[in-house]
Design a protein around this motif. Structure first.
Motif, PDB file in Angstrom:
ATOM      1  N   LYS A  65       0.825  -1.212   0.000  1.00  0.00           N
ATOM      2  CA  LYS A  65       0.000   0.000   0.000  1.00  0.00           C
ATOM      3  C   LYS A  65       0.858   1.261   0.000  1.00  0.00           C
ATOM      4  O   LYS A  65       0.555   2.217  -0.723  1.00  0.00           O
ATOM      5  CB  LYS A  65      -0.934  -0.019   1.215  1.00  0.00           C
ATOM      6  CG  LYS A  65      -1.911   1.114   1.239  1.00  0.00           C
ATOM      7  CD  LYS A  65      -2.846   1.014   2.421  1.00  0.00           C
ATOM      8  CE  LYS A  65      -3.786   2.203   2.429  1.00  0.00           C
ATOM      9  NZ  LYS A  65      -4.712   2.187   3.519  1.00  0.00           N
ATOM     10  N   ALA A  66       1.910   1.296   0.796  1.00  0.00           N
ATOM     11  CA  ALA A  66       2.778   2.475   0.877  1.00  0.00           C
ATOM     12  C   ALA A  66       3.417   2.769  -0.484  1.00  0.00           C
ATOM     13  O   ALA A  66       3.524   3.936  -0.897  1.00  0.00           O
ATOM     14  CB  ALA A  66       3.863   2.269   1.929  1.00  0.00           C
ATOM     15  N   SER A  67       3.826   1.742  -1.187  1.00  0.00           N
ATOM     16  CA  SER A  67       4.432   1.919  -2.515  1.00  0.00           C
ATOM     17  C   SER A  67       3.416   2.464  -3.507  1.00  0.00           C
ATOM     18  O   SER A  67       3.734   3.319  -4.333  1.00  0.00           O
ATOM     19  CB  SER A  67       5.000   0.596  -3.027  1.00  0.00           C
ATOM     20  OG  SER A  67       6.073   0.179  -2.231  1.00  0.00           O
ATOM     21  N   GLU A  69       0.800   4.316  -2.778  1.00  0.00           N
ATOM     22  CA  GLU A  69       0.542   5.716  -2.427  1.00  0.00           C
ATOM     23  C   GLU A  69       1.698   6.599  -2.903  1.00  0.00           C
ATOM     24  O   GLU A  69       1.478   7.696  -3.425  1.00  0.00           O
ATOM     25  CB  GLU A  69       0.335   5.856  -0.912  1.00  0.00           C
ATOM     26  CG  GLU A  69      -0.993   5.307  -0.443  1.00  0.00           C
ATOM     27  CD  GLU A  69      -1.142   5.359   1.069  1.00  0.00           C
ATOM     28  OE1 GLU A  69      -0.316   6.012   1.742  1.00  0.00           O
ATOM     29  OE2 GLU A  69      -2.100   4.749   1.573  1.00  0.00           O
ATOM     30  N   ARG A  70       2.915   6.099  -2.706  1.00  0.00           N
ATOM     31  CA  ARG A  70       4.085   6.845  -3.170  1.00  0.00           C
ATOM     32  C   ARG A  70       4.055   6.967  -4.694  1.00  0.00           C
ATOM     33  O   ARG A  70       4.402   8.014  -5.242  1.00  0.00           O
ATOM     34  CB  ARG A  70       5.378   6.154  -2.696  1.00  0.00           C
ATOM     35  CG  ARG A  70       6.658   6.734  -3.248  1.00  0.00           C
ATOM     36  CD  ARG A  70       6.919   8.147  -2.758  1.00  0.00           C
ATOM     37  NE  ARG A  70       8.103   8.690  -3.426  1.00  0.00           N
ATOM     38  CZ  ARG A  70       8.185   9.888  -3.964  1.00  0.00           C
ATOM     39  NH1 ARG A  70       7.169  10.712  -3.874  1.00  0.00           N
ATOM     40  NH2 ARG A  70       9.272  10.294  -4.562  1.00  0.00           N
ATOM     41  N   LEU A  71       3.613   5.953  -5.377  1.00  0.00           N
ATOM     42  CA  LEU A  71       3.522   5.975  -6.835  1.00  0.00           C
ATOM     43  C   LEU A  71       2.535   7.058  -7.293  1.00  0.00           C
ATOM     44  O   LEU A  71       2.813   7.796  -8.240  1.00  0.00           O
ATOM     45  CB  LEU A  71       3.098   4.602  -7.364  1.00  0.00           C
ATOM     46  CG  LEU A  71       3.019   4.461  -8.883  1.00  0.00           C
ATOM     47  CD1 LEU A  71       4.356   4.770  -9.536  1.00  0.00           C
ATOM     48  CD2 LEU A  71       2.557   3.061  -9.255  1.00  0.00           C
ATOM     49  N   LYS A  72       1.402   7.173  -6.591  1.00  0.00           N
ATOM     50  CA  LYS A  72       0.418   8.217  -6.928  1.00  0.00           C
ATOM     51  C   LYS A  72       1.034   9.603  -6.763  1.00  0.00           C
ATOM     52  O   LYS A  72       0.890  10.465  -7.624  1.00  0.00           O
ATOM     53  CB  LYS A  72      -0.816   8.094  -6.024  1.00  0.00           C
ATOM     54  CG  LYS A  72      -1.904   7.237  -6.552  1.00  0.00           C
ATOM     55  CD  LYS A  72      -3.117   7.373  -5.635  1.00  0.00           C
ATOM     56  CE  LYS A  72      -4.274   6.565  -6.176  1.00  0.00           C
ATOM     57  NZ  LYS A  72      -5.435   6.631  -5.306  1.00  0.00           N
ATOM     58  N   ALA A  73       1.699   9.803  -5.628  1.00  0.00           N
ATOM     59  CA  ALA A  73       2.337  11.095  -5.357  1.00  0.00           C
ATOM     60  C   ALA A  73       3.433  11.378  -6.388  1.00  0.00           C
ATOM     61  O   ALA A  73       3.601  12.514  -6.854  1.00  0.00           O
ATOM     62  CB  ALA A  73       2.922  11.111  -3.946  1.00  0.00           C
ATOM     63  N   LEU A  74       4.151  10.336  -6.747  1.00  0.00           N
ATOM     64  CA  LEU A  74       5.230  10.464  -7.722  1.00  0.00           C
ATOM     65  C   LEU A  74       4.687  10.850  -9.099  1.00  0.00           C
ATOM     66  O   LEU A  74       5.261  11.703  -9.788  1.00  0.00           O
ATOM     67  CB  LEU A  74       5.997   9.145  -7.815  1.00  0.00           C
ATOM     68  CG  LEU A  74       7.310   9.204  -8.556  1.00  0.00           C
ATOM     69  CD1 LEU A  74       8.396   9.713  -7.632  1.00  0.00           C
ATOM     70  CD2 LEU A  74       7.664   7.830  -9.075  1.00  0.00           C
ATOM     71  N   GLU A  75       3.576  10.250  -9.492  1.00  0.00           N
ATOM     72  CA  GLU A  75       2.948  10.571 -10.780  1.00  0.00           C
ATOM     73  C   GLU A  75       2.542  12.045 -10.820  1.00  0.00           C
ATOM     74  O   GLU A  75       2.720  12.725 -11.833  1.00  0.00           O
ATOM     75  CB  GLU A  75       1.723   9.676 -11.034  1.00  0.00           C
ATOM     76  CG  GLU A  75       2.042   8.218 -11.272  1.00  0.00           C
ATOM     77  CD  GLU A  75       2.719   7.934 -12.603  1.00  0.00           C
ATOM     78  OE1 GLU A  75       2.833   8.833 -13.453  1.00  0.00           O
ATOM     79  OE2 GLU A  75       3.143   6.785 -12.797  1.00  0.00           O
ATOM     80  N   LYS A  76       2.018  12.523  -9.696  1.00  0.00           N
ATOM     81  CA  LYS A  76       1.620  13.929  -9.607  1.00  0.00           C
ATOM     82  C   LYS A  76       2.857  14.831  -9.717  1.00  0.00           C
ATOM     83  O   LYS A  76       2.843  15.836 -10.446  1.00  0.00           O
ATOM     84  CB  LYS A  76       0.892  14.177  -8.283  1.00  0.00           C
ATOM     85  CG  LYS A  76       0.318  15.555  -8.151  1.00  0.00           C
ATOM     86  CD  LYS A  76      -0.454  15.699  -6.856  1.00  0.00           C
ATOM     87  CE  LYS A  76      -0.992  17.110  -6.723  1.00  0.00           C
ATOM     88  NZ  LYS A  76      -1.699  17.313  -5.461  1.00  0.00           N
TER      89      LYS A  76
END
Length: 181
Positions: A65-67, A69-76
């Motif tokens: 899950k943490a990865s 969420e980090r992926l979503k933030a990274l895409e942004k």
């Protein structure tokens, strides 16, 4: 100060020490290199994008899950940096086009002056008048307008002039030269 303006100003001294010529040549070469290569600000954004894209590829393989969420933030963050990069790149390319146009206008003015001198030697007075009072002033007006437009922009990425900030070594050395008069 443009390199050729600096040479004109300093040539009033009557001579240029070898060191002065070397410094002027170095400053002019640095300007040419900067004009032809990508600005540092743009390179920084490109490197950051590459780092984030590598991180994104690594995160895509993770399932926790943490990865995700980090992926979503990274895409942004990637989208934001791409937007900044694209805007900066467009500005840089626009400045480059303007500088190329300025250079072409300068060359055209020089050519017109050469043609005027040739026409004077041949006694072609109507051609001389056309160039002297029509063509050349029109070109010079366009050149001044374009130079003013480029010079009036805040935070330019490209510099066509040698400045104290860009070439402090040249200005420090210039203090050692004798002043005219």
């Amino acid at each position: 100060m443009r390199p050729h303006s600096f040479l004109t100003a300093i040539s009033r001294i009557g001579f240029l020490p070898d060191k002065a010529i070397d410094l002027i040549d170095e400053a002019a070469a640095k300007l040419r290199t900067e004009m032809e290569s990508m600005p540092e600000e743009l390179e920084v954004l490109e490197r950051r994008l590459m780092q984030l894209e590598i991180e994104r590829e690594a995160l895509r393989k993770e399932k926790d899950k943490a990865s995700k969420e980090r992926l979503k933030a990274l895409e942004k963050e990637l989208a934001e940096i791409r937007s900044q990069r694209d805007a900066l790149k467009a500005r840089w390319e626009s400045e480059k086009r303007a500088h190329v146009e300025i250079q072409k206008l300068r060359e055209t003015i020089e050519l017109a002056r050469t043609q005027m001198e040739q026409a004077q030697r041949l006694g072609e007075l109507p051609r001389v008048a056309e160039l002297q009072y029509g063509t050349i002033p029109g070109l010079e007006k366009r050149l001044k307008g374009l130079e003013d437009k480029v010079a009036g922009k805040e935070g330019q990425l490209l510099q066509e002039e040698v400045t104290r900030r860009k070439s402090p070594k040249l200005f420090r050395a210039g203090q050692a030269f004798p002043s005219p008069g």
